[in-house]
Design a protein around this motif. Structure first.
Motif, PDB file in Angstrom:
ATOM      1  N   UNK A   1      -7.841  -8.447  -7.806  1.00 62.81           N
ATOM      2  CA  UNK A   1      -7.800  -8.734  -9.216  1.00 62.81           C
ATOM      3  C   UNK A   1      -6.833  -9.846  -9.590  1.00 62.81           C
TER       4      UNK A   1
ATOM      5  N   UNK B   1       0.850  -1.187   0.000  1.00 58.92           N
ATOM      6  CA  UNK B   1       0.000   0.000   0.000  1.00 58.92           C
ATOM      7  C   UNK B   1       0.887   1.239   0.000  1.00 58.92           C
ATOM      8  N   UNK B   2       0.968   1.867  -1.138  1.00 61.45           N
ATOM      9  CA  UNK B   2       1.882   3.005  -1.284  1.00 61.45           C
ATOM     10  C   UNK B   2       1.419   4.228  -0.497  1.00 61.45           C
ATOM     11  N   UNK B   3       0.197   4.187   0.028  1.00 61.79           N
ATOM     12  CA  UNK B   3      -0.291   5.325   0.813  1.00 61.79           C
ATOM     13  C   UNK B   3       0.305   5.354   2.202  1.00 61.79           C
TER      14      UNK B   3
ATOM     15  N   UNK C   1       1.686   3.583 -13.973  1.00 64.87           N
ATOM     16  CA  UNK C   1       2.241   4.901 -13.693  1.00 64.87           C
ATOM     17  C   UNK C   1       3.754   4.811 -13.554  1.00 64.87           C
ATOM     18  N   UNK C   2       4.431   5.723 -14.220  1.00 68.74           N
ATOM     19  CA  UNK C   2       5.875   5.843 -14.076  1.00 68.74           C
ATOM     20  C   UNK C   2       6.107   7.167 -13.361  1.00 68.74           C
TER      21      UNK C   2
ATOM     22  N   UNK D   1       5.460   5.145   1.604  1.00 67.85           N
ATOM     23  CA  UNK D   1       5.596   6.381   0.822  1.00 67.85           C
ATOM     24  C   UNK D   1       7.011   6.924   1.004  1.00 67.85           C
TER      25      UNK D   1
ATOM     26  N   UNK E   1      -2.787   5.246  -9.307  1.00 68.95           N
ATOM     27  CA  UNK E   1      -2.404   3.874  -9.615  1.00 68.95           C
ATOM     28  C   UNK E   1      -3.645   3.017  -9.782  1.00 68.95           C
TER      29      UNK E   1
ATOM     30  N   UNK F   1       0.914 -13.101 -10.858  1.00 65.67           N
ATOM     31  CA  UNK F   1       0.332 -12.413 -12.014  1.00 65.67           C
ATOM     32  C   UNK F   1       0.915 -11.017 -12.154  1.00 65.67           C
TER      33      UNK F   1
ATOM     34  N   UNK G   1      11.697   3.866 -11.373  1.00 68.11           N
ATOM     35  CA  UNK G   1      10.872   2.909 -10.657  1.00 68.11           C
ATOM     36  C   UNK G   1       9.496   2.820 -11.304  1.00 68.11           C
ATOM     37  N   UNK G   2       9.059   1.605 -11.503  1.00 67.63           N
ATOM     38  CA  UNK G   2       7.705   1.364 -11.997  1.00 67.63           C
ATOM     39  C   UNK G   2       6.966   0.697 -10.850  1.00 67.63           C
ATOM     40  N   UNK G   3       6.168   1.475 -10.162  1.00 68.03           N
ATOM     41  CA  UNK G   3       5.565   0.994  -8.922  1.00 68.03           C
ATOM     42  C   UNK G   3       4.091   0.657  -9.093  1.00 68.03           C
ATOM     43  N   UNK G   4       3.729  -0.525  -8.651  1.00 70.65           N
ATOM     44  CA  UNK G   4       2.308  -0.871  -8.650  1.00 70.65           C
ATOM     45  C   UNK G   4       1.923  -1.355  -7.260  1.00 70.65           C
ATOM     46  N   UNK G   5       0.703  -1.063  -6.885  1.00 77.25           N
ATOM     47  CA  UNK G   5       0.215  -1.538  -5.613  1.00 77.25           C
ATOM     48  C   UNK G   5      -0.255  -2.973  -5.766  1.00 77.25           C
TER      49      UNK G   5
ATOM     50  N   UNK H   1       1.077  11.209  -1.736  1.00 78.39           N
ATOM     51  CA  UNK H   1       1.103   9.754  -1.588  1.00 78.39           C
ATOM     52  C   UNK H   1      -0.304   9.203  -1.786  1.00 78.39           C
TER      53      UNK H   1
END
Lengths: 339, 339
Positions: A110, A77-79, B101-102, A84, B91, A115, A101-105, B84
């Motif tokens: 899903x 959780x990037x929040x 998102x980059x 953060x 995202x 995956x 950086x290519x950041x995904x939560x 954040x």
DNA sequence: CTGAAAGCGCTTACAG
DNA sequence: CTGAAAGCGCTTACAG
């Protein structure tokens, strides 16, 4: 749909033409190899690059090389302030190594973690950081992908198929609780995610045992302000309350503080609190939180450095957590309490 | 250097071979176009994709198309809770549109904003979000790149060459100050970044003027906990203090709270506070902060939707900010004070 | 030290 | 509805 007059991009061919060399030579100078280039030629090429404002097309390069200058990351959780702040440090470190950086939560609803890793790999990432707890089976699968991967804050420590790094949660927690014990508190509860793998709970229990104190209660709270707040309300409404609390994160502790304040319980006078992480917010809570700080910047630097060097072997790299003493434990500001 | 036994990737050619069609047809089914494909053929292709665990190579696709499924973003400081939380919403929204998102932090020491945009463009981003204040000249240059771009939280509103969106800072601030006025407070200072372009300061001044109150002092504070803390100390040490404060951000207000508490000033009894943003932390401060909340999720959704639809024309799209009443203004929880 | 050319894995105009 | 082929902009083995 709007008509964007997209200017044709200047390519390596343009640079080659202007400087009177082949595109191969342009590559050699831009990449410092793999072939040497005569200084004079080199200058001419660089001159053309400047004159044309040439920028290499990252997609073409990635396709050709099979890997992009991008480090993928999956985060719980990037929040959350801890992440953060960690993500920010990673960004700063990656810039220094010409990466981004290519950041995904982590998206539990899903897709599976594997995956999500696949999605990232399809984007040609050159390295991967996972800030989440990943099971052994999944680690196997990810390791088989052959891309340098590092697990961050995997509570459990070593063991899996992937490299991991982080603070020693058990030792850090022990340190926190020992400080509380040194204050003379004899009933100390734990507030945190009741996952058996969380070594912070074990460190708390160990410290109590070593001190010859009875095991306190373990109060479940999710890693969020809300989680800490709910736990705080529960504790405040109890008939007999502990004298001190060790919270698994600063975020939980801040929620705790709010609930205790609402219940007119004073911290540290009625209940002392020590927490974990060392986020910036801990310093601005009132009372300011005594906390076991993780070396965020240092860990981020090390992670990027290792990924770039393709040095992400299995095994756990430990970082030192340091107790930052403030007021929530009962110490006065700046006055390090005895222990 | 570690030997990673990188498994050869399965490509479109493999899928084509297994399903007995050309690679073009594989593309048509995977992209739903641009040509129609017979249902039976389609099924066979999909079957082969599943069987092989095929994933398209994003770099190849980006090279071929000239654009990647990536939205670039430059943000002032991704650590700040507001950003954040905004980034997290972006995202989530981008995932829904099959984008990622980059994100890079604005790096003032190393490069100009335009430089950073160029770096992102070299990575074939399909859209761009800038969460920073960008001058007119720079906007021109960026607009000429021809990639859909949206400015977020550009204080000033419309005017530039790029599309912009955000809350009406002036109106939001006015609302906050009107609430303070409704409480009967007659001396209300502003605490915020003393940039002339920040419409929050103007909204504060407007509200005071409309109420027939004297203009309060404008206290400079950077957008950080530290900035608010320093401002709070300065205010606490003054001989005559204002009865209320309007802070330009919740983060500033939390710093303020810490400093006022340290000075044994009570909020809201001695000094009331209303702030701006509506970050999660505002609800867990004590007293809980009354704040003008920005519709973070809604703005993030709209931003991604517009970028994906290539609909980022110049002009400012305004979102409504809503006053969330809590205790720092002097209202009781849940009791909306009169105004 | 330099160049011609194949190849990375897609997309899509063109032809059938 | 399907396929053969050119092209996107790089990298790099191979030859000179």
């Amino acid at each position: 749909m709007v008509q964007h007059p997209k200017p044709r991009n200047v390519t390596r061919a343009d640079v080659a033409r202007l400087s009177g060399v082949s595109t191969a030579v342009v590559s050699y100078v831009l990449n410092n190899g793999p072939k040497p280039v005569a200084p004079a030629t080199r200058e001419r090429v660089l001159e053309a690059v400047r004159a044309l404002g040439y920028r290499p097309n990252a997609a073409a390069r990635a396709l050709s090389r099979g890997t992009a200058d991008t480090i993928g990351m999956i985060v719980v959780d990037s929040r959350s302030p801890f992440f953060a702040q960690f993500l920010h440090a990673l960004d700063a470190a990656s810039v220094r190594h010409d990466r981004s950086m290519l950041i995904v939560n982590r998206d539990r609803e899903r897709q599976s973690a594997v995956e999500q890793v696949h999605d990232l790999v399809a984007r040609q990432i050159g390295g991967l950081i996972i800030a989440d707890v990943i099971g052994d089976a999944e680690q196997q699968v990810i390791a088989a992908l052959g891309i340098p991967t590092l697990l961050i804050n995997q509570y459990g420590g070593a063991g899996g198929a992937l490299g991991a790094m982080g603070v020693d949660f058990r030792a850090g927690a022990e340190q926190a609780v020992q400080h509380l014990v040194a204050h003379g508190y004899r009933t100390i509860d734990f507030v945190g995610d009741a996952a058996a793998i969380d070594q912070r709970e074990r460190g708390w229990a160990d410290a109590l045992r070593e001190a010859g104190l009875p095991l306190g209660r373990s109060v479940h709270a999710s890693f969020s302000y809300e989680g800490g707040f709910a736990a705080g309300r529960a504790i405040a409404s109890r008939a007999t309350r502990p004298r001190a609390l060790f919270a698994a994160s600063d975020q939980i502790a801040i929620g705790l503080l709010a609930a205790l304040t609402d219940a007119e319980l004073r911290v540290p006078d009625d209940i002392a609190v020590v927490s974990f992480d060392g986020i910036v917010e801990a310093a601005y809570a009132r009372p300011a939180l005594t906390t076991v700080a993780q070396p965020i910047v240092e860990m981020a630097d090390a992670a990027i450095r290792r990924l770039v060097a393709d040095d992400a072997e299995p095994g756990f790299t430990t970082f030192d957590a340091t107790l930052v003493v403030r007021r929530s434990c009962g110490c006065d500001d700046g006055l390090v309490g005895g222990h």
